[in-house]
Design a protein around this motif. Structure first.
Motif, PDB file in Angstrom:
ATOM      1  N   GLN A 172       0.485  -1.142   0.055  1.00  0.00           N
ATOM      2  CA  GLN A 172       1.338  -1.852   0.892  1.00  0.00           C
ATOM      3  C   GLN A 172       2.986  -2.005   0.369  1.00  0.00           C
ATOM      4  OE1 GLN A 172      -0.262  -5.879   1.375  1.00  0.00           O
ATOM      5  NE2 GLN A 172      -1.875  -5.282   2.792  1.00  0.00           N
ATOM      6  N   ARG A 176       9.260   4.279   0.050  1.00  0.00           N
ATOM      7  CA  ARG A 176       9.605   4.660   1.517  1.00  0.00           C
ATOM      8  C   ARG A 176       9.288   5.931   1.542  1.00  0.00           C
ATOM      9  NH1 ARG A 176      15.595   3.050   3.127  1.00  0.00           N
ATOM     10  NH2 ARG A 176      14.550   0.955   2.321  1.00  0.00           N
ATOM     11  N   ASN A 179       5.669   6.368   2.866  1.00  0.00           N
ATOM     12  CA  ASN A 179       5.208   5.192   3.872  1.00  0.00           C
ATOM     13  C   ASN A 179       4.066   5.547   4.911  1.00  0.00           C
ATOM     14  OD1 ASN A 179       6.813   3.351   3.300  1.00  0.00           O
ATOM     15  ND2 ASN A 179       8.696   3.579   4.599  1.00  0.00           N
ATOM     16  N   GLU A 180       3.856   6.978   5.068  1.00  0.00           N
ATOM     17  CA  GLU A 180       2.902   7.297   5.919  1.00  0.00           C
ATOM     18  C   GLU A 180       1.527   6.975   5.296  1.00  0.00           C
ATOM     19  OE1 GLU A 180       1.784  11.708   6.031  1.00  0.00           O
ATOM     20  OE2 GLU A 180       3.797  12.046   5.129  1.00  0.00           O
ATOM     21  N   HIS A 182       0.471   4.219   3.809  1.00  0.00           N
ATOM     22  CA  HIS A 182       0.384   2.946   3.760  1.00  0.00           C
ATOM     23  C   HIS A 182      -1.321   2.610   4.432  1.00  0.00           C
ATOM     24  CE1 HIS A 182       4.560   0.886   3.432  1.00  0.00           C
ATOM     25  NE2 HIS A 182       4.153   1.582   2.362  1.00  0.00           N
TER      26      HIS A 182
END
Length: 350
Positions: A172, A176, A179-180, A182
């Motif tokens: 989590q 950045r 991010n895909e 997560h």
């Protein structure tokens, strides 16, 4: 056409379709890895994640039972009926091939991570030395911070369930640009096959049919945070072993928990030393002399475990998995595990 020929012959068509689609990684990325697959894995992890045992392992037990029963039933005259038995085996392979690629396997053909992140995964010997030195310093610092003594091995105080929960929290907090990947809907289990996995040489595995992450809970626990993060990476839709090692390392090394950081950095240190030694025998000795004795004890703990479970079974499955990876778009095979070093070096230069 007789029904017994339909499934075997469809295998040829399936291979052609999969390999043709695989020539278009952007298509796979858009329509499968980021389109169909996230919805599918969300449903599967929601369905099986709450079970206190590995549903996938139970399915494997059942399949193995049916396989043994079928072999026993056809033991007499097996070779005289080789045509019929051959068609039956090809039928099962055809079914396996179809569901494997539908449920997860097409992720092998997605756009490589180094292309998406625009990383140069090649590195010089000097860059490898700098990387290994950095991993060494950080591993020593973490070992000393945890144990307060440089000669004491790190012992993780968490239960397996606590490690799995902490791994999810690490995902989590990914950077950045990752991010895909997560992660939600936890589905991480102790493998019911942990003992066989130990003799096969695997610290864990991902079940492509139930989307459960399986961890070998018999191996040294200090390695479990990294292993868990690696298997979760497969759940997020990564097929490449080097990319899973990369995502696993980033997740563990950037975790708030010191034990996760230690698991990640010590993992990378071992690969750095191994890669140096592969380039030139004896080149890792200056680094080995600087590693804290407590870290070396952890390394020895791991080495002893795998040595005790090293049998011809291990050699066979390493060979088999190497061939399996090469068939599925991973040209380096088992060597691909160590290729994550280039990804980390390239990532840190961004």
């Amino acid at each position: 056409m007789k029904r017994k020929f339909i499934l075997p012959l469809s295998l040829i068509l399936q291979i052609i379709v999969v390999k043709t689609i695989g020539l278009f990684p952007d298509f796979v990325e858009t329509w499968y890895s980021k389109g169909f697959y996230p919805k599918l894995t969300h449903a599967f992890r929601t369905a099986w994640g709450g079970l206190p045992f590995s549903f996938g392992d139970v399915l494997y037990f059942i399949v193995i039972g049916f396989l043994i029963r079928w072999i026993w039933k056809h033991r007499v005259g097996f070779f005289t009926e080789w045509k019929n038995n051959g068609w039956a085996i090809l039928s099962w392979i055809s079914v396996f091939y179809f569901f494997f690629h539908l449920l997860w396997g097409m992720n092998y053909y997605r756009v490589p991570l180094h292309e998406k992140l625009q990383l140069n995964k090649d590195y010089s010997v000097e860059q490898l030395r700098i990387f290994t030195e950095k991993m060494l310093v950080k591993t020593n610092e973490l070992q000393l911070q945890i144990t307060k003594k440089d000669a004491v091995a790190v012992v993780i105080p968490y239960s397996d369930a606590e490690i799995y929960n902490l791994a999810v929290k690490g995902y989590q907090k990914l950077p950045r640009d990752l991010n895909e990947f997560h992660y939600k809907n936890q589905s991480i289990k102790n493998s019911l096959f942990s003992l066989p996995l130990s003799y096969m040489g695997f610290g864990g595995y991902f079940n492509p049919f139930t989307h459960e992450a399986q961890v070998n809970n018999l191996k040294p626990k200090y390695t479990s945070p990294l292993t868990t993060c690696h298997e979760i990476a497969h759940q997020t839709g990564i097929g490449s072993e080097s990319e899973c090692n990369f995502i696993g390392f980033v997740t563990a090394s950037k975790h708030d928990d010191l034990y996760f950081q230690y698991s990640g950095y010590s993992f990378a240190l071992r690969y750095g030393i191994t890669n140096l030694e592969a380039l030139k025998e004896g080149s890792s000795k200056p680094f080995l002399k600087k590693i804290n004795r407590g870290v070396l004890k952890n390394f020895e703990e791991s080495e002893l475990f795998w040595t005790q479970h090293n049998t011809p079974i291990n050699t066979f499955f390493e060979w088999f998995y190497d061939k399996f990876l090469k068939v599925n778009q991973q040209k380096e095979g088992m060597e691909g595990y160590s290729k994550f070093v280039g990804l980390v070096i390239g990532y840190e230069k961004m």
